[in-house]
Enzyme design. Sequence first.
Site, PDB file in Angstrom:
ATOM      1  N   CYS A  78      60.134 -25.067  28.659  1.00 62.53           N
ATOM      2  CA  CYS A  78      58.828 -25.700  28.817  1.00 62.53           C
ATOM      3  C   CYS A  78      58.475 -25.792  30.308  1.00 62.53           C
ATOM      4  O   CYS A  78      59.367 -25.771  31.162  1.00 62.53           O
ATOM      5  CB  CYS A  78      58.833 -27.105  28.218  1.00 62.53           C
TER       6      CYS A  78
ATOM      7  N   CYS B  98      55.052 -24.302  26.128  1.00 67.81           N
ATOM      8  CA  CYS B  98      55.102 -25.750  25.894  1.00 67.81           C
ATOM      9  C   CYS B  98      55.095 -26.504  27.222  1.00 67.81           C
ATOM     10  O   CYS B  98      55.407 -25.932  28.267  1.00 67.81           O
ATOM     11  CB  CYS B  98      56.330 -26.116  25.060  1.00 67.81           C
TER      12      CYS B  98
END
Length: 258
Positions: A81, A162
């Site tokens: 992420c 993400c």
Amino acid sequence: SMSVQLGDNTQTTTKGTTTNLKTVVIERCRDYIRTFPQMSSNNCDAIWEAFQNSFLGKDPCNVKVEDYDLFITTVQQDIPCNKSLFWSKTSQIAHDFAKATKCLMTLEDTLLGYMMDGLKWCGKQHSKELNYTSCPGWVECELNPVRSFWRRASAHFAELACGNVMVMLNGSIDTPFNKQSIFGSVEIKRFDSEKINYISIRVIDSLQDRVSCNSMSLEDLGKILKNASLNFDCKDIDKSEVERCINDPIPHSCDCVN
Ligand code: N1C
């Protein structure tokens, strides 16, 4: 010869599959795994098989995006992420920036993109062979093997995104956000508001005092993101500023574009 330049989607016909495609792809795959040993669950021979099965024997103007589905799932990689960098019409500066700062990764920094970057390939209908003589150009037919691959790989890369992500657009053109580009037609549609916290849009301007973030093109992008419940901000950044952080990077920091 390596005939396709990154970001050059205007090339038409004449050139066929990259010389020694199989060797190039398998060597790049092994090279990547040597650099990132956590990737060693991947089998480069199996990856090659899955790749060629996506398009061999098919009409090179009728290779569908979904034809790469099995190949995409054959490559195993977790994307952390807060690391993803998307770009449109800023290929060179985005990749130079990612490389110099090490703060973000583009699709070409993943195994899938690393293997195929700059290569060209196609097969022939009813044949098990690669076509080294001639492959369709990017715009010659929509469903060419190279374009369908980048659309599929880009969709995958965007689905995995993400946390906080960045997009680098080109403020020196009329439509920094182009709905026909892979970013505008594929990636943006795959962003998941449940997984993505924030999108930093950075428009790289080569003229000083450009205000591309206020342009109609960026307004279009803003509407799409709002409708998808995606949080974002947009900043105009001078190209010279980005070049300065490429030439004198702060390792693992994206500070100069924040
Ligand atoms: O059509 P684009 O840009 O908006 O596509 C860029 C977008 C990026 O965020 C990438 O994640 O889509 C992904 N992507 C690549 O990673 C990539 N590598 C090489 C899309 N295209 C990619 N290429 C080649 O660049 C591709 O063969 C085609 O020729 C260009 C598309 O670039 P663009 O129009 O500047």
